[in-house]
Design a protein around this motif. Structure first.
Motif, mmCIF file in Angstrom:
data_model
loop_
_atom_site.group_PDB
_atom_site.id
_atom_site.type_symbol
_atom_site.label_atom_id
_atom_site.label_comp_id
_atom_site.label_asym_id
_atom_site.label_seq_id
_atom_site.Cartn_x
_atom_site.Cartn_y
_atom_site.Cartn_z
ATOM 1 N N UNK A 61 0.837 -1.203 0.000
ATOM 2 C CA UNK A 61 0.000 0.000 0.000
ATOM 3 C C UNK A 61 0.869 1.249 0.000
ATOM 4 N N UNK A 62 0.300 2.321 -0.540
ATOM 5 C CA UNK A 62 0.946 3.629 -0.543
ATOM 6 C C UNK A 62 -0.132 4.684 -0.354
ATOM 7 N N UNK A 63 0.129 5.687 0.467
ATOM 8 C CA UNK A 63 -0.806 6.793 0.632
ATOM 9 C C UNK A 63 -0.053 8.101 0.412
ATOM 10 N N UNK A 64 -0.780 9.112 -0.034
ATOM 11 C CA UNK A 64 -0.162 10.413 -0.270
ATOM 12 C C UNK A 64 -0.184 11.247 1.003
ATOM 13 N N UNK A 65 0.888 11.987 1.203
ATOM 14 C CA UNK A 65 1.024 12.855 2.365
ATOM 15 C C UNK A 65 1.604 14.192 1.922
ATOM 16 N N UNK A 66 1.491 15.181 2.797
ATOM 17 C CA UNK A 66 2.172 16.454 2.579
ATOM 18 C C UNK A 66 2.801 16.879 3.895
ATOM 19 N N UNK A 67 3.801 17.733 3.809
ATOM 20 C CA UNK A 67 4.480 18.184 5.015
ATOM 21 C C UNK A 67 3.505 18.934 5.912
ATOM 22 N N UNK A 68 3.517 18.611 7.185
ATOM 23 C CA UNK A 68 2.575 19.227 8.117
ATOM 24 C C UNK A 68 3.041 20.624 8.503
ATOM 25 N N UNK A 69 2.192 21.642 8.339
ATOM 26 C CA UNK A 69 2.575 22.994 8.759
ATOM 27 C C UNK A 69 2.486 23.166 10.267
ATOM 28 N N UNK B 289 1.993 -0.864 9.062
ATOM 29 C CA UNK B 289 3.444 -0.711 9.148
ATOM 30 C C UNK B 289 4.114 -0.951 7.805
ATOM 31 N N UNK B 290 3.379 -1.552 6.867
ATOM 32 C CA UNK B 290 3.944 -1.847 5.553
ATOM 33 C C UNK B 290 3.686 -0.734 4.539
ATOM 34 N N UNK B 291 2.847 0.218 4.885
ATOM 35 C CA UNK B 291 2.456 1.272 3.945
ATOM 36 C C UNK B 291 3.607 2.239 3.702
ATOM 37 N N UNK B 292 3.821 2.579 2.431
ATOM 38 C CA UNK B 292 4.827 3.580 2.077
ATOM 39 C C UNK B 292 4.118 4.886 1.708
ATOM 40 N N UNK B 293 4.915 5.956 1.568
ATOM 41 C CA UNK B 293 4.342 7.283 1.354
ATOM 42 C C UNK B 293 4.729 7.859 0.002
ATOM 43 N N UNK B 294 3.797 8.623 -0.561
ATOM 44 C CA UNK B 294 4.099 9.480 -1.705
ATOM 45 C C UNK B 294 3.923 10.914 -1.218
ATOM 46 N N UNK B 295 4.998 11.682 -1.219
ATOM 47 C CA UNK B 295 4.974 13.050 -0.692
ATOM 48 C C UNK B 295 4.557 14.029 -1.783
ATOM 49 N N UNK C 70 -4.798 6.917 -2.425
ATOM 50 C CA UNK C 70 -4.648 5.732 -1.585
ATOM 51 C C UNK C 70 -4.540 4.531 -2.530
ATOM 52 N N UNK C 71 -3.451 3.796 -2.426
ATOM 53 C CA UNK C 71 -3.209 2.638 -3.290
ATOM 54 C C UNK C 71 -3.062 1.392 -2.416
ATOM 55 N N UNK C 72 -3.658 0.276 -2.831
ATOM 56 C CA UNK C 72 -3.460 -0.971 -2.076
ATOM 57 C C UNK C 72 -3.690 -2.178 -2.958
ATOM 58 N N UNK C 73 -2.946 -3.245 -2.657
ATOM 59 C CA UNK C 73 -3.202 -4.537 -3.266
ATOM 60 C C UNK C 73 -4.509 -5.060 -2.689
ATOM 61 N N UNK C 74 -5.433 -5.482 -3.534
ATOM 62 C CA UNK C 74 -6.783 -5.815 -3.081
ATOM 63 C C UNK C 74 -6.794 -6.960 -2.085
ATOM 64 N N UNK C 75 -6.057 -8.024 -2.344
ATOM 65 C CA UNK C 75 -6.040 -9.168 -1.431
ATOM 66 C C UNK C 75 -5.595 -8.738 -0.037
ATOM 67 N N UNK C 76 -4.573 -7.896 0.019
ATOM 68 C CA UNK C 76 -4.050 -7.381 1.292
ATOM 69 C C UNK C 76 -5.074 -6.467 1.963
ATOM 70 N N UNK C 77 -5.734 -5.623 1.174
ATOM 71 C CA UNK C 77 -6.703 -4.674 1.715
ATOM 72 C C UNK C 77 -7.896 -5.388 2.339
ATOM 73 N N UNK C 78 -8.333 -6.459 1.726
ATOM 74 C CA UNK C 78 -9.471 -7.205 2.282
ATOM 75 C C UNK C 78 -9.114 -7.789 3.651
ATOM 76 N N UNK C 79 -7.856 -8.105 3.866
ATOM 77 C CA UNK C 79 -7.440 -8.666 5.155
ATOM 78 C C UNK C 79 -7.246 -7.576 6.201
ATOM 79 N N UNK C 80 -6.639 -6.473 5.809
ATOM 80 C CA UNK C 80 -6.312 -5.420 6.779
ATOM 81 C C UNK C 80 -7.457 -4.445 6.993
ATOM 82 N N UNK C 81 -8.306 -4.282 5.984
ATOM 83 C CA UNK C 81 -9.402 -3.318 6.019
ATOM 84 C C UNK C 81 -8.900 -1.907 6.331
ATOM 85 N N UNK C 82 -7.712 -1.599 5.837
ATOM 86 C CA UNK C 82 -7.143 -0.262 6.017
ATOM 87 C C UNK C 82 -6.007 -0.074 5.020
#
Length: 233
Positions: free
Chosen positions: A133-141, A199-205, A183-195
Protein backbone atom coordinates in the motif's frame (compact mmCIF):
# COMPACT_ATOMS: atom_id res chain seq x y z
CA UNK A 1 6.47 -3.48 -18.19
CA UNK A 2 5.23 -6.13 -20.59
CA UNK A 3 1.50 -6.07 -21.27
CA UNK A 4 1.14 -9.61 -19.91
CA UNK A 5 2.77 -8.51 -16.64
CA UNK A 6 0.71 -5.35 -16.26
CA UNK A 7 -1.43 -5.48 -13.11
CA UNK A 8 -5.17 -4.93 -13.26
CA UNK A 9 -5.69 -1.62 -11.44
CA UNK A 10 -9.00 0.02 -10.58
CA UNK A 11 -9.39 3.73 -9.92
CA UNK A 12 -12.32 4.15 -7.54
CA UNK A 13 -13.79 7.63 -7.02
CA UNK A 14 -16.33 7.77 -4.16
CA UNK A 15 -18.81 10.66 -4.33
CA UNK A 16 -21.94 10.62 -2.22
CA UNK A 17 -24.67 13.18 -2.70
CA UNK A 18 -25.33 14.28 0.87
CA UNK A 19 -22.50 16.71 1.61
CA UNK A 20 -23.46 19.14 4.38
CA UNK A 21 -20.32 21.25 4.72
CA UNK A 22 -20.56 22.35 1.09
CA UNK A 23 -23.84 21.12 -0.43
CA UNK A 24 -23.51 19.54 -3.86
CA UNK A 25 -19.74 19.99 -3.78
CA UNK A 26 -18.86 16.93 -5.86
CA UNK A 27 -20.40 18.48 -8.98
CA UNK A 28 -19.88 22.17 -8.23
CA UNK A 29 -18.06 23.86 -11.14
CA UNK A 30 -14.38 24.40 -10.37
CA UNK A 31 -12.50 26.39 -13.02
CA UNK A 32 -15.05 25.36 -15.64
CA UNK A 33 -15.38 21.66 -14.71
CA UNK A 34 -17.49 19.78 -12.18
CA UNK A 35 -15.31 19.03 -9.16
CA UNK A 36 -15.43 15.27 -9.71
CA UNK A 37 -14.22 15.64 -13.29
CA UNK A 38 -10.76 16.71 -12.09
CA UNK A 39 -10.26 13.33 -10.43
CA UNK A 40 -11.72 11.40 -13.36
CA UNK A 41 -9.34 13.13 -15.77
CA UNK A 42 -6.35 12.54 -13.49
CA UNK A 43 -7.24 8.84 -13.31
CA UNK A 44 -7.56 8.57 -17.08
CA UNK A 45 -4.19 10.31 -17.38
CA UNK A 46 -2.50 7.56 -15.40
CA UNK A 47 -0.38 5.13 -17.38
CA UNK A 48 -1.35 2.30 -15.03
CA UNK A 49 -5.12 2.45 -14.79
CA UNK A 50 -7.33 -0.32 -16.15
CA UNK A 51 -10.76 1.08 -15.18
CA UNK A 52 -12.09 4.33 -13.73
CA UNK A 53 -15.27 3.80 -11.70
CA UNK A 54 -17.36 6.23 -9.66
CA UNK A 55 -19.32 5.00 -6.65
CA UNK A 56 -22.30 7.20 -5.78
CA UNK A 57 -25.84 7.10 -4.50
CA UNK A 58 -26.76 10.30 -6.35
CA UNK A 59 -28.21 10.17 -9.92
CA UNK A 60 -26.91 13.66 -10.72
CA UNK A 61 -23.35 12.75 -9.71
CA UNK A 62 -23.51 9.51 -11.67
CA UNK A 63 -24.69 11.38 -14.77
CA UNK A 64 -21.89 13.94 -14.49
CA UNK A 65 -19.36 11.14 -13.94
CA UNK A 66 -20.48 9.31 -17.09
CA UNK A 67 -20.31 12.52 -19.11
CA UNK A 68 -16.74 12.99 -17.87
CA UNK A 69 -15.74 9.50 -19.02
CA UNK A 70 -16.04 7.39 -15.87
CA UNK A 71 -17.89 4.10 -15.55
CA UNK A 72 -20.89 3.89 -13.21
CA UNK A 73 -21.75 0.17 -13.22
CA UNK A 74 -23.70 0.25 -9.95
CA UNK A 75 -25.54 2.61 -7.61
CA UNK A 76 -24.22 2.79 -4.08
CA UNK A 77 -26.85 1.77 -1.48
CA UNK A 78 -28.20 4.58 0.70
CA UNK A 79 -26.92 2.88 3.85
CA UNK A 80 -23.37 3.28 2.51
CA UNK A 81 -23.83 6.99 1.79
CA UNK A 82 -24.29 8.35 5.31
CA UNK A 83 -22.21 10.93 7.17
CA UNK A 84 -20.69 8.21 9.35
CA UNK A 85 -20.17 5.54 6.68
CA UNK A 86 -16.57 4.27 6.87
CA UNK A 87 -14.76 4.81 3.59
CA UNK A 88 -13.45 1.24 3.74
CA UNK A 89 -17.01 -0.08 3.59
CA UNK A 90 -17.51 1.93 0.39
CA UNK A 91 -14.30 0.55 -1.14
CA UNK A 92 -15.11 -3.06 -0.29
CA UNK A 93 -18.68 -2.70 -1.57
CA UNK A 94 -17.37 -1.44 -4.91
CA UNK A 95 -14.84 -4.27 -5.16
CA UNK A 96 -17.63 -6.77 -4.53
CA UNK A 97 -19.67 -5.34 -7.42
CA UNK A 98 -16.89 -5.58 -10.00
CA UNK A 99 -14.76 -8.28 -11.61
CA UNK A 100 -11.60 -9.04 -9.59
CA UNK A 101 -8.70 -6.59 -9.82
CA UNK A 102 -5.16 -6.72 -8.46
CA UNK A 103 -4.96 -3.21 -7.06
CA UNK A 104 -7.38 -0.45 -6.12
CA UNK A 105 -6.58 3.27 -6.14
CA UNK A 106 -8.96 5.40 -4.08
CA UNK A 107 -9.22 8.95 -5.42
CA UNK A 108 -11.39 11.29 -3.40
CA UNK A 109 -13.04 13.93 -5.61
CA UNK A 110 -12.29 16.54 -2.95
CA UNK A 111 -8.60 16.51 -4.02
CA UNK A 112 -8.86 18.10 -7.48
CA UNK A 113 -5.27 19.35 -7.66
CA UNK A 114 -3.69 15.92 -7.45
CA UNK A 115 -2.14 15.03 -10.83
CA UNK A 116 -1.92 11.89 -12.93
CA UNK A 117 1.79 11.91 -12.08
CA UNK A 118 0.96 11.78 -8.38
CA UNK A 119 -1.19 8.72 -9.00
CA UNK A 120 1.48 7.03 -11.09
CA UNK A 121 4.23 7.75 -8.58
CA UNK A 122 2.17 6.28 -5.74
CA UNK A 123 1.45 3.12 -7.75
CA UNK A 124 5.08 2.88 -8.85
CA UNK A 125 6.22 3.10 -5.21
CA UNK A 126 4.29 -0.10 -4.51
CA UNK A 127 5.36 -1.94 -7.64
CA UNK A 128 9.03 -1.02 -7.23
CA UNK A 129 9.34 -1.66 -3.50
CA UNK A 130 6.94 -4.56 -3.09
CA UNK A 131 4.90 -2.60 -0.55
CA UNK A 132 1.22 -3.58 -0.39
CA UNK A 133 0.00 0.00 0.00
CA UNK A 134 0.95 3.63 -0.54
CA UNK A 135 -0.81 6.79 0.63
CA UNK A 136 -0.16 10.41 -0.27
CA UNK A 137 1.02 12.86 2.36
CA UNK A 138 2.17 16.45 2.58
CA UNK A 139 4.48 18.18 5.02
CA UNK A 140 2.57 19.23 8.12
CA UNK A 141 2.58 22.99 8.76
CA UNK A 142 1.57 22.37 12.39
CA UNK A 143 3.88 20.49 14.73
CA UNK A 144 2.71 18.79 17.94
CA UNK A 145 5.36 20.47 20.11
CA UNK A 146 3.64 23.81 19.46
CA UNK A 147 0.08 22.53 19.94
CA UNK A 148 -2.00 23.14 23.05
CA UNK A 149 -5.28 22.30 24.72
CA UNK A 150 -7.30 24.94 26.50
CA UNK A 151 -8.35 23.78 29.97
CA UNK A 152 -11.55 24.62 31.87
CA UNK A 153 -9.97 27.84 33.19
CA UNK A 154 -8.94 29.01 29.72
CA UNK A 155 -5.25 28.31 30.24
CA UNK A 156 -3.02 26.75 27.60
CA UNK A 157 -1.86 23.21 28.31
CA UNK A 158 0.86 21.74 26.05
CA UNK A 159 -0.38 18.78 24.02
CA UNK A 160 3.04 17.17 24.48
CA UNK A 161 5.42 17.55 27.38
CA UNK A 162 7.06 20.95 27.00
CA UNK A 163 10.38 19.38 28.01
CA UNK A 164 10.35 17.47 24.71
CA UNK A 165 10.05 20.66 22.67
CA UNK A 166 13.08 21.48 20.48
CA UNK A 167 14.87 24.67 21.41
CA UNK A 168 14.36 26.01 17.92
CA UNK A 169 11.63 25.22 15.43
CA UNK A 170 14.31 24.52 12.82
CA UNK A 171 15.53 21.62 14.95
CA UNK A 172 12.17 19.84 14.89
CA UNK A 173 11.90 16.80 12.61
CA UNK A 174 9.83 17.05 9.44
CA UNK A 175 6.41 15.52 9.98
CA UNK A 176 3.81 14.56 7.40
CA UNK A 177 0.04 14.38 7.37
CA UNK A 178 -2.34 12.43 5.16
CA UNK A 179 -3.65 14.76 2.46
CA UNK A 180 -6.44 12.49 1.22
CA UNK A 181 -5.42 12.63 -2.44
CA UNK A 182 -4.21 9.09 -3.31
CA UNK A 183 -4.65 5.73 -1.58
CA UNK A 184 -3.21 2.64 -3.29
CA UNK A 185 -3.46 -0.97 -2.08
CA UNK A 186 -3.20 -4.54 -3.27
CA UNK A 187 -6.78 -5.81 -3.08
CA UNK A 188 -6.04 -9.17 -1.43
CA UNK A 189 -4.05 -7.38 1.29
CA UNK A 190 -6.70 -4.67 1.71
CA UNK A 191 -9.47 -7.20 2.28
CA UNK A 192 -7.44 -8.67 5.15
CA UNK A 193 -6.31 -5.42 6.78
CA UNK A 194 -9.40 -3.32 6.02
CA UNK A 195 -7.14 -0.26 6.02
CA UNK A 196 -4.72 1.48 3.68
CA UNK A 197 -2.50 2.24 6.68
CA UNK A 198 -0.21 -0.29 8.27
CA UNK A 199 3.44 -0.71 9.15
CA UNK A 200 3.94 -1.85 5.55
CA UNK A 201 2.46 1.27 3.94
CA UNK A 202 4.83 3.58 2.08
CA UNK A 203 4.34 7.28 1.35
CA UNK A 204 4.10 9.48 -1.71
CA UNK A 205 4.97 13.05 -0.69
CA UNK A 206 3.05 15.84 -2.41
CA UNK A 207 3.56 19.61 -2.19
CA UNK A 208 1.05 21.78 -0.35
CA UNK A 209 -0.19 23.39 -3.55
CA UNK A 210 -1.50 20.03 -4.81
CA UNK A 211 -2.78 18.87 -1.43
CA UNK A 212 -5.94 20.94 -1.02
CA UNK A 213 -8.76 18.81 0.40
CA UNK A 214 -12.10 20.52 -0.21
CA UNK A 215 -14.50 20.38 2.70
CA UNK A 216 -15.67 23.98 3.02
CA UNK A 217 -16.40 26.98 0.82
CA UNK A 218 -13.03 28.41 1.88
CA UNK A 219 -11.23 25.27 0.67
CA UNK A 220 -13.10 25.57 -2.64
CA UNK A 221 -12.03 29.18 -3.00
CA UNK A 222 -8.42 28.24 -2.28
CA UNK A 223 -8.52 25.59 -5.01
CA UNK A 224 -9.93 28.17 -7.44
CA UNK A 225 -7.12 30.59 -6.61
CA UNK A 226 -4.41 27.94 -7.01
CA UNK A 227 -5.82 26.85 -10.38
CA UNK A 228 -6.08 30.44 -11.54
CA UNK A 229 -2.41 30.97 -10.65
CA UNK A 230 -1.24 28.01 -12.74
CA UNK A 231 0.51 28.96 -15.98
CA UNK A 232 -1.44 28.23 -19.15
CA UNK A 233 -0.12 25.31 -21.16
Amino acid sequence: MAEADRPNILALIPARGGSKGLPGKNILPLAGKPLIQWSIEAAHGSRFMTRVVVSSDDPAILAVARAAGAETPFVRPAELAQDDTPSMDVVLHALDQLPPVDWVVLLQPTSPLRSAEDIDQAIARCLETGAPACVSVSESPALPWWMFRVDATGRLVPFLDAAQRPQRRQEAPTLYTLNGAVYVARVEWLRKTRSFLSEETVAHVMPAERSVDIDTALDFRLAECLLAAQPEV
